[in-house]
Design a protein around this motif. Structure first.
Motif, PDB file in Angstrom:
ATOM      1  N   HIS A   1       0.829  -1.212   0.000  1.00 34.18           N
ATOM      2  CA  HIS A   1       0.000   0.000   0.000  1.00 34.18           C
ATOM      3  C   HIS A   1       0.863   1.261   0.000  1.00 34.18           C
ATOM      4  CE1 HIS A   1      -3.492   2.514   0.728  1.00 34.18           C
ATOM      5  NE2 HIS A   1      -2.885   3.055   1.773  1.00 34.18           N
ATOM      6  N   ILE A   2       1.947   1.230   0.763  1.00 32.50           N
ATOM      7  CA  ILE A   2       2.824   2.401   0.837  1.00 32.50           C
ATOM      8  C   ILE A   2       3.638   2.533  -0.442  1.00 32.50           C
ATOM      9  CG2 ILE A   2       4.636   3.529   2.159  1.00 32.50           C
ATOM     10  CD1 ILE A   2       1.984   3.262   3.615  1.00 32.50           C
ATOM     11  N   LEU A   3       4.157   1.430  -0.965  1.00 33.47           N
ATOM     12  CA  LEU A   3       4.980   1.486  -2.174  1.00 33.47           C
ATOM     13  C   LEU A   3       4.169   1.936  -3.382  1.00 33.47           C
ATOM     14  CD1 LEU A   3       7.168  -1.748  -1.826  1.00 33.47           C
ATOM     15  CD2 LEU A   3       7.950   0.631  -1.678  1.00 33.47           C
ATOM     16  N   SER A   4       2.928   1.514  -3.450  1.00 38.50           N
ATOM     17  CA  SER A   4       2.109   1.855  -4.617  1.00 38.50           C
ATOM     18  C   SER A   4       1.661   3.310  -4.604  1.00 38.50           C
ATOM     19  CB  SER A   4       0.874   0.952  -4.673  1.00 38.50           C
ATOM     20  OG  SER A   4       0.049   1.173  -3.525  1.00 38.50           O
ATOM     21  N   GLY A   5       1.758   3.967  -3.463  1.00 33.73           N
ATOM     22  CA  GLY A   5       1.332   5.353  -3.373  1.00 33.73           C
ATOM     23  C   GLY A   5      -0.169   5.540  -3.417  1.00 33.73           C
ATOM     24  N   MET A   6      -0.932   4.515  -3.046  1.00 30.34           N
ATOM     25  CA  MET A   6      -2.386   4.621  -3.073  1.00 30.34           C
ATOM     26  C   MET A   6      -2.922   5.601  -2.040  1.00 30.34           C
ATOM     27  SD  MET A   6      -3.122   2.726  -5.585  1.00 30.34           S
ATOM     28  CE  MET A   6      -4.889   2.650  -5.477  1.00 30.34           C
ATOM     29  N   TRP A   7      -2.098   6.062  -1.150  1.00 32.44           N
ATOM     30  CA  TRP A   7      -2.508   7.050  -0.159  1.00 32.44           C
ATOM     31  C   TRP A   7      -2.332   8.471  -0.670  1.00 32.44           C
ATOM     32  CZ3 TRP A   7       2.073   9.617   1.468  1.00 32.44           C
ATOM     33  CH2 TRP A   7       3.258   8.966   1.106  1.00 32.44           C
ATOM     34  N   LYS A   8      -1.810   8.599  -1.905  1.00 26.50           N
ATOM     35  CA  LYS A   8      -1.633   9.902  -2.535  1.00 26.50           C
ATOM     36  C   LYS A   8      -2.653  10.093  -3.647  1.00 26.50           C
ATOM     37  CE  LYS A   8       3.265  10.856  -1.682  1.00 26.50           C
ATOM     38  NZ  LYS A   8       3.027  12.230  -1.193  1.00 26.50           N
ATOM     39  N   THR A   9      -2.722  11.289  -4.177  1.00 26.33           N
ATOM     40  CA  THR A   9      -3.635  11.576  -5.275  1.00 26.33           C
ATOM     41  C   THR A   9      -3.086  10.995  -6.580  1.00 26.33           C
ATOM     42  OG1 THR A   9      -2.563  13.709  -5.680  1.00 26.33           O
ATOM     43  CG2 THR A   9      -4.433  13.703  -4.161  1.00 26.33           C
ATOM     44  N   PRO A  10      -3.950  10.812  -7.596  1.00 23.06           N
ATOM     45  CA  PRO A  10      -3.478  10.205  -8.861  1.00 23.06           C
ATOM     46  C   PRO A  10      -2.326  10.956  -9.504  1.00 23.06           C
ATOM     47  CG  PRO A  10      -5.869  10.192  -8.776  1.00 23.06           C
ATOM     48  CD  PRO A  10      -5.421  10.965  -7.583  1.00 23.06           C
ATOM     49  N   ALA A  11      -2.369  12.289  -9.516  1.00 23.79           N
ATOM     50  CA  ALA A  11      -1.280  13.047 -10.144  1.00 23.79           C
ATOM     51  C   ALA A  11       0.025  12.853  -9.387  1.00 23.79           C
ATOM     52  CB  ALA A  11      -1.643  14.532 -10.198  1.00 23.79           C
ATOM     53  N   GLU A  12      -0.030  12.752  -8.072  1.00 26.76           N
ATOM     54  CA  GLU A  12       1.185  12.515  -7.289  1.00 26.76           C
ATOM     55  C   GLU A  12       1.745  11.129  -7.565  1.00 26.76           C
ATOM     56  OE1 GLU A  12       1.069  14.775  -3.110  1.00 26.76           O
ATOM     57  OE2 GLU A  12      -0.782  13.660  -3.494  1.00 26.76           O
ATOM     58  N   ARG A  13       0.864  10.169  -7.835  1.00 23.13           N
ATOM     59  CA  ARG A  13       1.337   8.803  -8.091  1.00 23.13           C
ATOM     60  C   ARG A  13       2.092   8.701  -9.416  1.00 23.13           C
ATOM     61  NH1 ARG A  13      -3.830   7.253  -6.003  1.00 23.13           N
ATOM     62  NH2 ARG A  13      -4.620   6.751  -8.094  1.00 23.13           N
ATOM     63  N   CYS A  14       1.856   9.645 -10.315  1.00 24.52           N
ATOM     64  CA  CYS A  14       2.599   9.623 -11.579  1.00 24.52           C
ATOM     65  C   CYS A  14       4.093   9.849 -11.365  1.00 24.52           C
ATOM     66  CB  CYS A  14       2.047  10.694 -12.525  1.00 24.52           C
ATOM     67  SG  CYS A  14       0.427  10.314 -13.203  1.00 24.52           S
ATOM     68  N   PHE A  15       4.440  10.545 -10.276  1.00 17.18           N
ATOM     69  CA  PHE A  15       5.842  10.882 -10.014  1.00 17.18           C
ATOM     70  C   PHE A  15       6.399  10.134  -8.796  1.00 17.18           C
ATOM     71  CE2 PHE A  15       3.751  14.485 -11.997  1.00 17.18           C
ATOM     72  CZ  PHE A  15       4.584  14.755 -13.063  1.00 17.18           C
ATOM     73  N   ILE A  16       5.687   9.122  -8.349  1.00 18.25           N
ATOM     74  CA  ILE A  16       6.120   8.443  -7.130  1.00 18.25           C
ATOM     75  C   ILE A  16       7.312   7.532  -7.429  1.00 18.25           C
ATOM     76  CG2 ILE A  16       4.682   6.375  -7.309  1.00 18.25           C
ATOM     77  CD1 ILE A  16       4.031   6.803  -4.300  1.00 18.25           C
ATOM     78  N   TRP A  17       8.149   7.424  -6.458  1.00 15.69           N
ATOM     79  CA  TRP A  17       9.338   6.572  -6.565  1.00 15.69           C
ATOM     80  C   TRP A  17       9.562   5.895  -5.215  1.00 15.69           C
ATOM     81  CZ3 TRP A  17      14.050   7.206  -3.885  1.00 15.69           C
ATOM     82  CH2 TRP A  17      15.065   6.322  -4.247  1.00 15.69           C
TER      83      TRP A  17
ATOM     84  N   SER B   1      -5.219  16.691  -9.544  1.00 15.65           N
ATOM     85  CA  SER B   1      -5.956  15.438  -9.399  1.00 15.65           C
ATOM     86  C   SER B   1      -7.447  15.696  -9.197  1.00 15.65           C
ATOM     87  CB  SER B   1      -5.395  14.641  -8.218  1.00 15.65           C
ATOM     88  OG  SER B   1      -4.060  14.265  -8.449  1.00 15.65           O
ATOM     89  N   SER B   2      -7.771  16.670  -8.356  1.00 15.58           N
ATOM     90  CA  SER B   2      -9.180  16.985  -8.097  1.00 15.58           C
ATOM     91  C   SER B   2      -9.869  17.487  -9.364  1.00 15.58           C
ATOM     92  CB  SER B   2      -9.287  18.036  -6.982  1.00 15.58           C
ATOM     93  OG  SER B   2      -8.727  17.546  -5.779  1.00 15.58           O
ATOM     94  N   LEU B   3      -9.175  18.329 -10.123  1.00 15.95           N
ATOM     95  CA  LEU B   3      -9.758  18.840 -11.360  1.00 15.95           C
ATOM     96  C   LEU B   3      -9.962  17.718 -12.374  1.00 15.95           C
ATOM     97  CD1 LEU B   3      -7.726  22.165 -11.741  1.00 15.95           C
ATOM     98  CD2 LEU B   3     -10.146  21.923 -11.101  1.00 15.95           C
ATOM     99  N   TRP B   4      -9.024  16.786 -12.400  1.00 19.19           N
ATOM    100  CA  TRP B   4      -9.121  15.680 -13.356  1.00 19.19           C
ATOM    101  C   TRP B   4     -10.298  14.766 -13.009  1.00 19.19           C
ATOM    102  CZ3 TRP B   4      -7.919  14.103 -17.975  1.00 19.19           C
ATOM    103  CH2 TRP B   4      -7.981  12.752 -18.288  1.00 19.19           C
ATOM    104  N   LEU B   5     -10.458  14.485 -11.733  1.00 21.30           N
ATOM    105  CA  LEU B   5     -11.567  13.611 -11.320  1.00 21.30           C
ATOM    106  C   LEU B   5     -12.908  14.294 -11.485  1.00 21.30           C
ATOM    107  CD1 LEU B   5     -10.014  12.086  -8.069  1.00 21.30           C
ATOM    108  CD2 LEU B   5     -10.338  10.942 -10.276  1.00 21.30           C
TER     109      LEU B   5
END
Length: 370
Positions: A212-228, A361-365
């Motif tokens: 759950h932490i590695l996948s970045g599911m606790w962040k917004t979709p746009a933030e997950r695009c840049f997650i590492w 992310s909010s605007l996209w959703l």
């Protein structure tokens, strides 16, 4: 001697006596018969009887007055008792009304508190939906526990985000009002310390659900695009800051460039390690003899594969800790290179960057769909 008594014979032969009335001599030469004397003697008795009657009437009237007085006193006593009961009922009614108002006030306060809690839960649920968090509804207890751990961390992260926003607003107000360096340094140090808190929360959550932490599911979709590896790349963030922190001294510029290069090298090493782990895990799961699962040999082979895979997955938590440690050390070194006001500007710039990603992310959703 004649006594004035006569005798006669009754028809039955008995003898009866007759009474004769003789004149009575009264001094003064007057004589009256017995009837007159009797009437004269009766006159005083009549007066006495009248007096007695008056006395009885007076006594009766007195008794009536006493009874009437007692009745009036009883009526007044009843009125007093009735008034006392009425006052007591009024007091009881006022007390009951007061208690009712208190109960109503407590009930309204409880409803308001429940409404606020419900609103908070709805907001957290909305964030979870936006971030793609889904709780399993199956009967598997392990899946349910994993979902609960993920939701618990997401709620903690939401609270951390609110506190972080509060501290950033305080920092922005201090910078705009040009407070003294001493006061500004305290605010900057508090903001830096708050970053350490999120790393602690992530470390605890990774023990329960590292995926759950590695996948970045606790962040917004746009933030997950840049997650590492469960967060941001320190080297990329330093590139963004250099252009916003000018003017920098030559020494500061050199130090930031060196920090960026060292961060990039550490990130590359961790990325290679993650790639090697993924390849090894895939090979472990791919090895084995296909066949019926009912064979004892196949069952033993399957169990051996799963044991090896579980051991490899356990190293994911180590990679996450190293990545968070790199991010934490980079922030601390940047803070040491910059002045207090530059550090404040750097923190504001970092927050603005992630705030724009969340807004995107909010605007996209919320975009209109055909």
């Amino acid at each position: 001697m004649d006594t004035g008594l006569g005798t006669w014979n009754e028809p039955d032969g008995t003898t009866s006596k007759e009474v004769k009335t003789n004149p009575i001599s009264v001094p003064g030469g007057h004589s009256e018969n017995w009837e007159e004397l009797h009437m004269a003697d009766a006159s005083p008795m009549t007066d006495t009887s009248t007096d007695d009657t008056d006395d009885r009437n007076h006594r009766l009237e007195g008794a009536q007055l006493v009874v009437r007085g007692a009745s009036d006193s009883s009526d007044r006593s009843k009125e007093k008792t009735s008034d006392h009961k009425a006052l007591r009922r009024l007091a009881q009614n006022r007390e009951a009304a007061r208690k009712s108002r208190l109960r109503k006030k407590a009930y309204v306060q409880q409803l308001e508190s429940s409404r606020l809690k419900l609103t908070q839960l709805e907001q957290e649920l909305q964030r979870a939906r936006q971030q793609g968090v889904f709780i399993s509804s199956s009967g598997d207890q392990s899946l349910q526990n994993g979902g609960n751990d993920a939701v618990a961390f997401d709620a903690e992260y939401a609270r951390w985000l609110e506190e972080h926003s509060r501290q950033i607003n305080e920092l922005r107000s201090a910078v705009n009002s040009h407070v003294g360096d001493m006061e500004l340094r305290i605010i900057v140090d508090n903001a830096m310390t708050q970053f350490d808190e999120i790393y602690r929360l992530k470390g605890n959550a990774a023990k329960a659900d590292v995926f759950h932490i590695l996948s970045g599911m606790w962040k917004t979709p746009a933030e997950r695009c840049f997650i590492w590896i469960g967060g941001f790349r320190s080297s990329e963030l330093l590139k963004l800051l250099v252009g916003q922190l000018e003017p920098l001294t030559d020494q500061q510029l050199v130090s930031i460039c060196n920090l960026q290069q060292s961060s990039q090298q550490a990130e590359d090493a961790l990325s290679q390690g993650m790639g090697a782990l993924q390849q090894s895990l895939a090979e472990t799961l791919a090895n084995g003899t296909p066949g019926s699962s009912e064979s004892s040999g196949n069952v033993a082979n399957y169990m051996g594969q799963m044991a090896m895979a579980m051991g490899k997955i356990g190293t994911l938590e180590g990679f996450l800790k190293q990545a968070d440690s790199l991010r934490q050390q980079t922030m601390q070194q940047m803070h040491r290179i910059l002045t207090t006001r530059q550090s404040a500007r750097a923190l504001l710039a970092i927050d603005d960057y992630f705030l724009k990603l969340r807004a995107l992310s909010s605007l996209w959703l919320a975009r209109p769909r055909e």
